[in-house]
Design an enzyme around this catalytic site. Structure first.
Site, mmCIF file in Angstrom:
data_model
loop_
_atom_site.group_PDB
_atom_site.id
_atom_site.type_symbol
_atom_site.label_atom_id
_atom_site.label_comp_id
_atom_site.label_asym_id
_atom_site.label_seq_id
_atom_site.Cartn_x
_atom_site.Cartn_y
_atom_site.Cartn_z
ATOM 1 N N SER A 23 0.849 -0.928 0.327
ATOM 2 C CA SER A 23 0.275 0.035 0.060
ATOM 3 C C SER A 23 0.779 1.361 -0.287
ATOM 4 O O SER A 23 1.830 1.206 0.871
ATOM 5 C CB SER A 23 -0.789 0.420 1.062
ATOM 6 O OG SER A 23 -2.152 0.590 1.452
ATOM 7 N N PRO A 24 0.173 2.589 -1.065
ATOM 8 C CA PRO A 24 1.277 3.730 -0.596
ATOM 9 C C PRO A 24 1.511 4.249 0.753
ATOM 10 O O PRO A 24 0.575 3.790 2.005
ATOM 11 C CB PRO A 24 0.133 4.459 -1.552
ATOM 12 C CG PRO A 24 -1.101 4.143 -1.936
ATOM 13 C CD PRO A 24 -0.706 2.302 -1.278
ATOM 14 N N CYS A 26 3.194 7.392 3.055
ATOM 15 C CA CYS A 26 4.557 8.452 2.859
ATOM 16 C C CYS A 26 5.556 8.335 3.806
ATOM 17 O O CYS A 26 4.973 7.720 4.664
ATOM 18 C CB CYS A 26 2.734 9.481 4.027
ATOM 19 S SG CYS A 26 1.834 10.142 2.628
ATOM 20 N N ALA A 58 1.882 8.634 -1.479
ATOM 21 C CA ALA A 58 0.788 9.863 -1.647
ATOM 22 C C ALA A 58 1.930 10.766 -2.489
ATOM 23 O O ALA A 58 2.529 11.641 -1.759
ATOM 24 C CB ALA A 58 -0.241 10.567 -1.131
ATOM 25 N N GLN A 101 0.873 6.670 -6.523
ATOM 26 C CA GLN A 101 -0.239 7.049 -6.150
ATOM 27 C C GLN A 101 -0.020 8.742 -5.924
ATOM 28 O O GLN A 101 1.024 9.108 -5.918
ATOM 29 C CB GLN A 101 -0.301 6.436 -4.649
ATOM 30 C CG GLN A 101 -2.117 7.679 -4.575
ATOM 31 C CD GLN A 101 -2.348 7.320 -2.139
ATOM 32 O OE1 GLN A 101 -1.328 7.180 -1.865
ATOM 33 N NE2 GLN A 101 -3.456 6.082 -2.335
ATOM 34 N N TYR A 183 -8.006 13.742 1.294
ATOM 35 C CA TYR A 183 -7.766 14.602 0.349
ATOM 36 C C TYR A 183 -8.688 15.281 -0.834
ATOM 37 O O TYR A 183 -9.491 15.017 -1.175
ATOM 38 C CB TYR A 183 -5.698 13.688 0.034
ATOM 39 C CG TYR A 183 -5.021 12.812 1.203
ATOM 40 C CD1 TYR A 183 -4.246 14.259 1.722
ATOM 41 C CD2 TYR A 183 -4.911 11.824 1.241
ATOM 42 C CE1 TYR A 183 -3.866 14.168 3.068
ATOM 43 C CE2 TYR A 183 -4.243 12.237 2.622
ATOM 44 C CZ TYR A 183 -4.044 12.995 3.914
ATOM 45 O OH TYR A 183 -2.803 12.191 4.386
ATOM 46 N N ARG A 231 -7.760 4.992 -5.627
ATOM 47 C CA ARG A 231 -8.171 5.172 -4.180
ATOM 48 C C ARG A 231 -9.297 5.672 -3.712
ATOM 49 O O ARG A 231 -9.091 7.008 -3.611
ATOM 50 C CB ARG A 231 -7.153 4.665 -2.834
ATOM 51 C CG ARG A 231 -7.544 4.397 -2.319
ATOM 52 C CD ARG A 231 -5.876 4.538 -1.381
ATOM 53 N NE ARG A 231 -5.280 3.043 -0.547
ATOM 54 C CZ ARG A 231 -4.791 2.565 0.245
ATOM 55 N NH1 ARG A 231 -4.423 3.125 0.886
ATOM 56 N NH2 ARG A 231 -4.318 1.404 -0.311
ATOM 57 N N ARG A 325 1.104 -1.501 7.059
ATOM 58 C CA ARG A 325 2.017 -1.786 8.292
ATOM 59 C C ARG A 325 2.313 -2.799 8.346
ATOM 60 O O ARG A 325 3.602 -3.403 8.804
ATOM 61 C CB ARG A 325 0.877 -1.497 9.518
ATOM 62 C CG ARG A 325 0.726 0.663 9.482
ATOM 63 C CD ARG A 325 0.140 0.307 10.490
ATOM 64 N NE ARG A 325 -1.258 -0.068 10.500
ATOM 65 C CZ ARG A 325 -2.889 0.198 11.096
ATOM 66 N NH1 ARG A 325 -2.764 1.069 12.476
ATOM 67 N NH2 ARG A 325 -3.762 0.025 10.203
#
Ligand SMILES: Cc1cc2nc3c(=O)[nH]c(=O)nc-3n(C[C@H](O)[C@H](O)[C@H](O)COP(=O)(O)O)c2cc1C
Length: 366
Positions: A23-24, A26, A58, A101, A183, A231, A325
């Site tokens: 998963s993306p 940051c 992102a 992303q 966002y 997403r 995670r």
């Protein structure tokens, strides 16, 4: 029975050997939008995690679209060159396909890194003006965004298009638009953050209009062979907010705009949203989207064990799973999942001796 998680899937022209996605995430470690050696190291590691697809964090399509001063961007030649260098590194030494992303943080931009408090930047911290569909802040003590004008909307749409072109030149195999977590694109769709009185606010169809314009404009420059997805939000976790039925409507519209997949997440449109914290938190939303919108669907959120991931795919609830995670905790999560589920994954030749022979008890040679 062969593992469903380790069965191949094809998104547009991209063949993936299994259904596992990083998963993306940051990293807040860029230098004024430019990815650094941290990204080369972090992503280089996860390119050998067993996941078929690794999605880069992102990444802001314009400087003011970054969440924090440490977020990556893809709006300048320097940003593009750093991404191209990172992609070349992952390609040379890793096995995962690489996605990015593309994002605009909207009213949640100009924030501090998590380890510096994750709040709106204070006056001494070089804050910047934020923009959004309406002049409604994310929560108390957050910046009040400036309501976007038609010029702002055209500029940001074009920034998404330019960012997609840069991502293609940098060598990415897949692109996804960030339409979740409060966002900019999500904030247009959600009635919590969009109170516009023009043609971009009001009904769900009107609130989806701007994100769909962005999706169509990006699709027009991304070749059909390259998967383009988004997403999206399964629920806002707020009365009066987006619901799973809205997610289905949005996913259908994105499919109509030519997108190849969606990833169903949830929450974070407002500081008072209280998401559930439970295993498979978004899986039923993803299942509904997959069933009713009939688009390749990824589930994400509190997916931790290989058996859990296997069950989601085997039960037909999603076509892919993304873990965040879980991969930070165990960067070889996919290798261990393969071992547990009786499957195998590609490994770099330097590490080839680890499996499956090791697990079959073959003697190790020095
Ligand atoms: C360190 C970190 C950074 C994240 N950054 C992003 C991001 O850039 N884009 C995004 O859509 N989600 C981001 N997320 C959310 C994850 O992609 C994922 O949806 C969420 O953590 C739930 O999955 P998990 O339970 O497997 O961690 C981030 C999560 C973490 C832990």
């Amino acid at each position: 029975m062969p593992s469903a998680l380790f069965s191949p899937i094809k998104l547009a022209g991209l063949e993936l050997p299994n259904r596992i996605v990083v998963s993306p995430m940051c990293q807040y470690s860029a230098d004024d939008g430019v990815a650094t050696d941290w990204h080369v190291s972090h992503l280089g590691m996860l390119a050998n995690s067993g996941a078929a697809l690794l999605v880069v964090e992102a990444t802001g399509v314009e400087r003011r679209g970054r969440i924090t001063h440490g977020c990556t961007g893809i709006y300048s030649d320097d940003c593009e060159a750093a991404m191209a260098r990172m992609v070349a590194h992952c390609r040379r030494y890793g096995v995962a396909k690489l996605g990015i992303q593309l994002a605009h943080a909207g009213r949640k931009a100009s924030a501090a890194r998590p380890w510096e408090g994750a709040q709106a930047l204070k006056s001494g911290d070089d804050p910047w003006e934020t923009i959004g569909p309406s002049a409604i802040p994310f929560g108390p003590n957050w910046h009040t965004p400036r309501e976007m004008t038609a010029d702002d909307m055209a500029r940001v749409r074009d920034a998404f298009v330019d960012a997609a072109k840069r991502a293609l030149r940098a060598g990415f195999d897949a692109i996804e638009l960030h339409g979740a977590h409060g966002y900019l694109l999500h904030s247009f769709v959600s009635p919590i953050s969009n109170r516009r009185s023009d043609g971009y606010g009001g009904s769900l169809a009107a609130r989806m209009r701007y994100p769909l314009e962005v999706a169509q404009a990006v699709r027009a420059v991304v070749p059909k062979s390259i998967p383009l997805g988004a997403r999206i939000t399964g629920t806002d976790w707020l009365d009066g907010g987006l619901t799973p039925d809205d997610a289905v409507t949005f996913a259908k519209a994105l499919k109509g705009a030519g997108l190849d997949f969606v990833c169903v997440s949830s929450g974070a449109v407002s500081s008072d949203a209280r998401p559930a914290v439970a295993a498979n938190v978004n899986v039923e939303f993803a299942a509904q989207v997959k069933r009713e919108a009939e688009i390749a669907t990824r589930a994400v959120g509190m997916i931790v064990t290989p058996k859990q991931a296997e069950g989601i795919i085997a039960d037909g609830k999603a076509d892919m799973v993304a873990l965040a995670r879980g991969f930070l905790h165990n960067p070889h999560w996919g290798w261990h999942a393969a071992q547990e589920l009786g499957a195998d994954v590609a490994r770099p030749p330097q590490y080839a001796r680890v499996a499956p022979k090791l697990w079959a008890g073959a003697a190790m040679r020095d």
